[in-house]
Motif scaffolding. Sequence first.
Motif, PDB file in Angstrom:
ATOM      1  N   MET A 218       0.926  -1.428   0.131  1.00 52.43           N
ATOM      2  CA  MET A 218       0.031   0.032  -0.105  1.00 52.43           C
ATOM      3  C   MET A 218       0.967   1.210   0.127  1.00 52.43           C
ATOM      4  SD  MET A 218      -3.035  -0.733  -0.457  1.00 52.43           S
ATOM      5  CE  MET A 218      -3.687   0.836  -0.374  1.00 52.43           C
ATOM      6  N   ILE A 219       2.185   1.191   0.498  1.00 52.84           N
ATOM      7  CA  ILE A 219       3.074   2.286   0.354  1.00 52.84           C
ATOM      8  C   ILE A 219       3.306   2.581  -1.147  1.00 52.84           C
ATOM      9  CG2 ILE A 219       5.546   2.890   0.762  1.00 52.84           C
ATOM     10  CD1 ILE A 219       5.113   2.004   3.549  1.00 52.84           C
ATOM     11  N   PHE A 220       3.677   1.557  -1.752  1.00 48.45           N
ATOM     12  CA  PHE A 220       4.034   1.763  -3.288  1.00 48.45           C
ATOM     13  C   PHE A 220       2.621   2.341  -3.880  1.00 48.45           C
ATOM     14  CE2 PHE A 220       7.685  -0.495  -2.074  1.00 48.45           C
ATOM     15  CZ  PHE A 220       8.532  -0.080  -2.393  1.00 48.45           C
ATOM     16  N   LEU A 225       0.252   7.472  -6.260  1.00 52.30           N
ATOM     17  CA  LEU A 225      -0.926   8.414  -6.468  1.00 52.30           C
ATOM     18  C   LEU A 225      -0.383   9.810  -6.037  1.00 52.30           C
ATOM     19  CD1 LEU A 225      -3.544   6.314  -4.686  1.00 52.30           C
ATOM     20  CD2 LEU A 225      -3.499   6.922  -6.802  1.00 52.30           C
ATOM     21  N   LYS A 226       0.800   9.970  -5.258  1.00 55.70           N
ATOM     22  CA  LYS A 226       1.273  11.327  -4.986  1.00 55.70           C
ATOM     23  C   LYS A 226       2.443  11.694  -6.037  1.00 55.70           C
ATOM     24  CE  LYS A 226      -1.220  11.560  -1.383  1.00 55.70           C
ATOM     25  NZ  LYS A 226      -2.499  10.891  -2.159  1.00 55.70           N
ATOM     26  N   THR A 227       1.854  12.751  -6.744  1.00 57.09           N
ATOM     27  CA  THR A 227       2.653  13.415  -8.084  1.00 57.09           C
ATOM     28  C   THR A 227       4.217  13.768  -7.328  1.00 57.09           C
ATOM     29  OG1 THR A 227       0.758  14.364  -8.827  1.00 57.09           O
ATOM     30  CG2 THR A 227       2.780  15.035  -9.847  1.00 57.09           C
ATOM     31  N   ILE A 279       8.879   5.612   7.980  1.00 55.78           N
ATOM     32  CA  ILE A 279       7.804   5.577   7.325  1.00 55.78           C
ATOM     33  C   ILE A 279       7.083   4.157   7.585  1.00 55.78           C
ATOM     34  CG2 ILE A 279       6.265   5.803   5.202  1.00 55.78           C
ATOM     35  CD1 ILE A 279       8.503   7.911   4.259  1.00 55.78           C
ATOM     36  N   ILE A 280       6.147   4.353   8.135  1.00 54.34           N
ATOM     37  CA  ILE A 280       5.391   3.030   8.759  1.00 54.34           C
ATOM     38  C   ILE A 280       4.402   2.491   7.914  1.00 54.34           C
ATOM     39  CG2 ILE A 280       4.208   1.838  10.623  1.00 54.34           C
ATOM     40  CD1 ILE A 280       7.088   2.513  11.403  1.00 54.34           C
ATOM     41  N   ASN A 281       3.601   3.456   7.316  1.00 56.97           N
ATOM     42  CA  ASN A 281       2.194   3.079   6.700  1.00 56.97           C
ATOM     43  C   ASN A 281       2.043   4.036   5.325  1.00 56.97           C
ATOM     44  OD1 ASN A 281       0.623   5.146   7.600  1.00 56.97           O
ATOM     45  ND2 ASN A 281       0.705   4.220   9.762  1.00 56.97           N
ATOM     46  N   HIS A 282       1.295   3.595   4.569  1.00 57.39           N
ATOM     47  CA  HIS A 282       0.948   4.521   3.246  1.00 57.39           C
ATOM     48  C   HIS A 282       0.215   5.900   3.592  1.00 57.39           C
ATOM     49  CE1 HIS A 282      -3.280   2.768   4.377  1.00 57.39           C
ATOM     50  NE2 HIS A 282      -3.606   3.836   3.537  1.00 57.39           N
ATOM     51  N   LYS A 283      -0.434   5.985   4.948  1.00 58.48           N
ATOM     52  CA  LYS A 283      -0.961   7.378   5.221  1.00 58.48           C
ATOM     53  C   LYS A 283       0.375   8.428   5.614  1.00 58.48           C
ATOM     54  CE  LYS A 283      -5.106   5.547   7.233  1.00 58.48           C
ATOM     55  NZ  LYS A 283      -5.550   5.631   8.472  1.00 58.48           N
ATOM     56  N   GLU A 284       1.464   7.948   5.853  1.00 60.01           N
ATOM     57  CA  GLU A 284       2.564   8.865   6.034  1.00 60.01           C
ATOM     58  C   GLU A 284       3.081   9.443   4.679  1.00 60.01           C
ATOM     59  OE1 GLU A 284       3.843   7.625  10.355  1.00 60.01           O
ATOM     60  OE2 GLU A 284       5.025   6.676   8.634  1.00 60.01           O
ATOM     61  N   ARG A 286       1.279  10.624   2.197  1.00 60.00           N
ATOM     62  CA  ARG A 286       0.789  11.862   2.026  1.00 60.00           C
ATOM     63  C   ARG A 286       1.468  13.005   2.635  1.00 60.00           C
ATOM     64  NH1 ARG A 286      -4.943   9.005   3.647  1.00 60.00           N
ATOM     65  NH2 ARG A 286      -4.877   7.235   2.401  1.00 60.00           N
ATOM     66  N   LEU A 287       1.842  12.772   3.771  1.00 61.50           N
ATOM     67  CA  LEU A 287       2.827  13.718   4.552  1.00 61.50           C
ATOM     68  C   LEU A 287       4.095  13.835   4.099  1.00 61.50           C
ATOM     69  CD1 LEU A 287       2.167  12.774   8.303  1.00 61.50           C
ATOM     70  CD2 LEU A 287       1.138  14.695   6.959  1.00 61.50           C
TER      71      LEU A 287
END
Length: 367
Positions: A218-220, A225-227, A279-284, A286-287
């Motif tokens: 999910m990180i990848f 998705l993040k330009t 970085i632990i998970n995909h939400k990070e 976004r940060l």
Amino acid sequence: MNTINIPLDKLFLDPDNYRLRSKPQYVQMPDLTDDKVIGTALQQRTFNLVAGKNNIEIKDLVDSLRSNGFLKVDNILVRELDNDKGYVVIEGNRRLAALKVLQKSYNEDFDIGLLAPTVFDGVEVVKYSYQNPEEYLILMGLRHVSGNKKWDRYNQAKLIAELYNKGLSVVQIANKLGVSNKSVIQQQLDAFFAIEAFINDDMAYDNDTSFNPFDKFMIFIEVLLKTKVKNWLKWDPLRKEFLDKNNLQRFYSWITPSFSISDDEEDGFNDSDLLDPIIINHKEIRLLNEIIDDEESLIRLEETRSITEAIEQNEGFTKKKFSKEIAQAEKILRNIKFGPSLLLEENDRFSLNNIKKIVNRILADES
């Protein structure tokens, strides 16, 4: 397809079962012949992967079979092996493993609850024949990608990639699997190739044998998705790989555990020196996207091993957060209903005067 009854000892687990693909211990075997499939060592290894340590992965099914007996909730699909060797289960491997556990218990005179021992002499299965591997992949995809018994995201993506490698386009794959949103198929396909490069990188996570790279799928997905992050890594959609290898290795170091470095050369390191990934998970991700273009923030990220601290030190993100909170405060104040009946308490006046002072100070600093 036709329903038949097969003795349990003539049913074999599938060593190439897609559910196993995201387990670190899984190794895909080339030239997996039917003779190899029924090999004792390979069947035991497959059972261990399906059942998990102390049968924890199938405990729910074992308990259900003891409590309810063998209920035909879903068909067990099988493929006939060559030369009357038996059948390999292509759908229902967990149920087969659970039955084998209970058969062993029964043979050792342990209680198997409401499960009738006659099931061991003939398990009802559905014989399935497919003309080519693509047909098999479509069947699995309809059940576990677009169906209601979904695999984890990595295994879904691997099946999509196998169809893609057989020459099917993203649109064709989506149509065959009944997925209306074609972009979802594209995302999973791209992320599969991205994580495969990570999985196959010998230097990416050699510090920790317990680390499971498949968990980072999910990180990848989020990276693609993040330009800003995607551009920083220079994703090539045609070659389906990240071209900036230096940044890529740096990124790998953020999503994997690492050992702390001791000042004393004689200390070496042990398990207690192993640090969690930054970085632990995909939400990070976004940060990360907010600071990826600021080298000072990335250095701060690596020094503190904290995405939160790196974000707080980033001027651009702080300004954006400030503007957002100012807009929110304005919205709250604007929505207050003023009128003759509004009587301010002393503490309300005190708070409003404080707001006024803060606003005046901010405006004074700007001038």
